[in-house]
Design a protein around this motif. Sequence first.
Motif, PDB file in Angstrom:
ATOM      1  N   PHE A 232       0.819  -1.214   0.000  1.00 24.63           N
ATOM      2  CA  PHE A 232       0.000   0.000   0.000  1.00 24.63           C
ATOM      3  C   PHE A 232       0.856   1.268   0.000  1.00 24.63           C
ATOM      4  O   PHE A 232       0.423   2.311  -0.481  1.00 24.63           O
ATOM      5  N   GLY A 233       2.048   1.201   0.581  1.00 23.63           N
ATOM      6  CA  GLY A 233       2.872   2.388   0.689  1.00 23.63           C
ATOM      7  C   GLY A 233       2.416   3.346   1.777  1.00 23.63           C
ATOM      8  O   GLY A 233       2.940   4.456   1.898  1.00 23.63           O
ATOM      9  N   MET A 234       1.476   2.933   2.588  1.00 26.29           N
ATOM     10  CA  MET A 234       0.892   3.797   3.610  1.00 26.29           C
ATOM     11  C   MET A 234       1.919   4.164   4.678  1.00 26.29           C
ATOM     12  O   MET A 234       2.631   3.307   5.189  1.00 26.29           O
ATOM     13  N   LYS A 235       1.971   5.453   5.048  1.00 29.02           N
ATOM     14  CA  LYS A 235       2.910   5.952   6.053  1.00 29.02           C
ATOM     15  C   LYS A 235       2.211   6.409   7.325  1.00 29.02           C
ATOM     16  O   LYS A 235       2.868   6.577   8.362  1.00 29.02           O
ATOM     17  N   ARG A 236       0.914   6.622   7.262  1.00 24.62           N
ATOM     18  CA  ARG A 236       0.172   7.135   8.419  1.00 24.62           C
ATOM     19  C   ARG A 236      -1.309   6.835   8.194  1.00 24.62           C
ATOM     20  O   ARG A 236      -1.732   6.507   7.091  1.00 24.62           O
ATOM     21  N   GLY A 237      -2.099   6.948   9.256  1.00 25.48           N
ATOM     22  CA  GLY A 237      -3.544   6.866   9.140  1.00 25.48           C
ATOM     23  C   GLY A 237      -4.085   5.491   8.820  1.00 25.48           C
ATOM     24  O   GLY A 237      -3.424   4.463   9.034  1.00 25.48           O
ATOM     25  N   ALA A 238      -5.319   5.464   8.266  1.00 25.09           N
ATOM     26  CA  ALA A 238      -6.001   4.212   7.980  1.00 25.09           C
ATOM     27  C   ALA A 238      -7.098   4.439   6.946  1.00 25.09           C
ATOM     28  O   ALA A 238      -7.627   5.547   6.815  1.00 25.09           O
ATOM     29  N   ILE A 239      -7.430   3.394   6.212  1.00 26.19           N
ATOM     30  CA  ILE A 239      -8.594   3.409   5.330  1.00 26.19           C
ATOM     31  C   ILE A 239      -9.431   2.177   5.644  1.00 26.19           C
ATOM     32  O   ILE A 239      -8.899   1.094   5.895  1.00 26.19           O
ATOM     33  N   ALA A 240     -10.751   2.351   5.657  1.00 19.91           N
ATOM     34  CA  ALA A 240     -11.666   1.257   5.991  1.00 19.91           C
ATOM     35  C   ALA A 240     -12.756   1.152   4.942  1.00 19.91           C
ATOM     36  O   ALA A 240     -13.168   2.160   4.346  1.00 19.91           O
ATOM     37  N   SER A 241     -13.251  -0.071   4.752  1.00 18.62           N
ATOM     38  CA  SER A 241     -14.280  -0.333   3.744  1.00 18.62           C
ATOM     39  C   SER A 241     -15.226  -1.410   4.234  1.00 18.62           C
ATOM     40  O   SER A 241     -14.802  -2.410   4.819  1.00 18.62           O
ATOM     41  N   SER A 242     -16.520  -1.227   3.980  1.00 22.59           N
ATOM     42  CA  SER A 242     -17.489  -2.294   4.240  1.00 22.59           C
ATOM     43  C   SER A 242     -17.696  -3.157   3.005  1.00 22.59           C
ATOM     44  O   SER A 242     -18.479  -4.106   3.023  1.00 22.59           O
ATOM     45  N   VAL A 243     -17.012  -2.813   1.917  1.00 22.33           N
ATOM     46  CA  VAL A 243     -16.993  -3.654   0.724  1.00 22.33           C
ATOM     47  C   VAL A 243     -15.796  -4.574   0.877  1.00 22.33           C
ATOM     48  O   VAL A 243     -14.644  -4.140   0.757  1.00 22.33           O
ATOM     49  N   GLY A 244     -16.049  -5.834   1.188  1.00 28.32           N
ATOM     50  CA  GLY A 244     -14.973  -6.797   1.428  1.00 28.32           C
ATOM     51  C   GLY A 244     -15.382  -8.156   0.916  1.00 28.32           C
ATOM     52  O   GLY A 244     -16.042  -8.912   1.614  1.00 28.32           O
ATOM     53  N   HIS A 245     -15.010  -8.425  -0.313  1.00 28.19           N
ATOM     54  CA  HIS A 245     -15.465  -9.658  -0.975  1.00 28.19           C
ATOM     55  C   HIS A 245     -15.065 -10.906  -0.190  1.00 28.19           C
ATOM     56  O   HIS A 245     -13.960 -11.010   0.301  1.00 28.19           O
ATOM     57  N   ASP A 246     -15.976 -11.899  -0.077  1.00 29.73           N
ATOM     58  CA  ASP A 246     -17.344 -11.842  -0.570  1.00 29.73           C
ATOM     59  C   ASP A 246     -18.344 -11.749   0.583  1.00 29.73           C
ATOM     60  O   ASP A 246     -19.537 -11.578   0.347  1.00 29.73           O
TER      61      ASP A 246
END
Length: 570
Positions: free
Chosen positions: A446-460
Amino acid sequence: MTMLDSAALGRFIDAGRGVAPADVVIKDVRLLDVITGAITQTDIAIVGDRIVGTYDSYDGREVIDGNGLFAVPGFIDTHLHVESSLVTPLEFDRCVLPHGVTTAICDPHEIANVLGAEGIEYFQRCAEHTIMDLRVQLSSCVPATTFETAGAELDADDLVALRGHKSGIGLAEFMNFPGVLFKDEGCLAKLAAFSEGHIDGHAPLLRGRDLNGYISAGIRTEHEATGLNEAREKLMKGMTVLIREGSVSKDLHALIPLVSADTSAFLAFCTDDRNPLDIAEQGHLDYMIREAITGGAPLHHVYRVASWSAANAFGLRDRGLIAPGRRADIVLLDNLEACSVRHVISAGRLVTPELFASRGTVEPVGLESMKAEPVAAQDFRIPASETATRVMGVVPGRIITEDLAFDLPLIGGEKHVDLDKDAVKVCVVARHGKNRNIGRGFVHGFGMKRGAIASSVGHDSHNICVVGADDADMAVAVNRLIELKGGFVVAEGGAVKAELALPVAGLMSAGSFEEVHDALIPLRAAAKALGVVLPEPFLQVAFLPLPVIPHLKITDFGMFDVNSFALIGG
């Protein structure tokens, strides 16, 4: 096409013979014959939803000027999940039909894994109102595996009870290929129940004798071929290969050499999962067509793949050609090579904003499907006693992930992220109200350095999936997502930076595709501000919990080895 009586047949015959006017005539258009490749200037006569005349001159009550335009058969997307467009089926219709997609064959297994039969029935009701012909396959894998918590379960009897709707074709992608190969009783019951109809495949990297066994169960198509050798083997063994280009899974350019005069009758195009940003910026099947032509595939064979071959693969014998007796699904183009769409005719109707406005409405479902309880930062701690860690590796443009081995920092009996190694946390929070499971692990890419991302779309099974460099921000993102009743959230420094609500089963917006498009732009920017390097981070997150795609995935039960089809330790 509509049911016929003697009077309707008489109208078709008379108009085709030219002794009575047609309802609609496209005048002086250059018709591409997708069988021979010939281009001929002609009129196209239409009565009701049927083509009645070609290669001649006709009179009609309504005339569409085709001078300077090319006519090709309507495009058929042979495998997609409407939910991945992040809008409801009626909005998907309005978004995609202007790109020439007159038939879309969908698998509603995203909403089915949340709501069960209620979700499929919602799609069936929507299909009764769409201008495009939306075909609703019956979802074969609800849940996809037993190694995650889904919102519903559908067995063979449940699917048989849903059979018979006019939108149906057969059984949707059979994702649980290990269940087929090892003769799982439930899998075999579903295959047997639909053995006389169409069954879609889903078998990434499956080759050799195992592939033979899988196909022997009556499975006819495959959209998971990502390389030429794999695709050619599947063609040789009788499968129709559906060449895919979605927002995450991008196989088109690798498979363009597959399209030839020898193979085009056994290929089709599909998007699988494509969001409104990519549709607006690039297109839909029109994008795939022009990219295939630019990549060297023979022009009329590309258009054949997009229409006639696709129709044949799914038993839709009434479409795929511009010819008398066929459904009047026609795309008028300014340029064949660029596949630049000027007008679309769907079932004999010119597609306009007024035509969309004439549709009926369908009430959304699943507005209270988000049943997860709030979380705290400590819920994402990962206790451990050794540094050695199996880490999921994300590859841009692919949903297949790598199984990597990293040594990660161990402090106070707890494993931590390593930003220098681009190893951040990935967790799945159960959201269907059945338990409070949280699966924990690490992901690279992801290359993420800080923070977070969240999703309720998570197959399946569509639990909440969150990727983060900071536990507190992961909690902020998940809790806001719960308040939104589903969607996407970006958090940093204890605050929400961007969000999109998806309250329809936690998968789709209740708004327009334009609103979703506009919301995705700041979401992408907010993710990029965290250091994320993936072009489509949210749909990439959505595939991290998909335990039927190799090699390493995560569910609310924990990290999952797809190759051995077993859970692993941290």
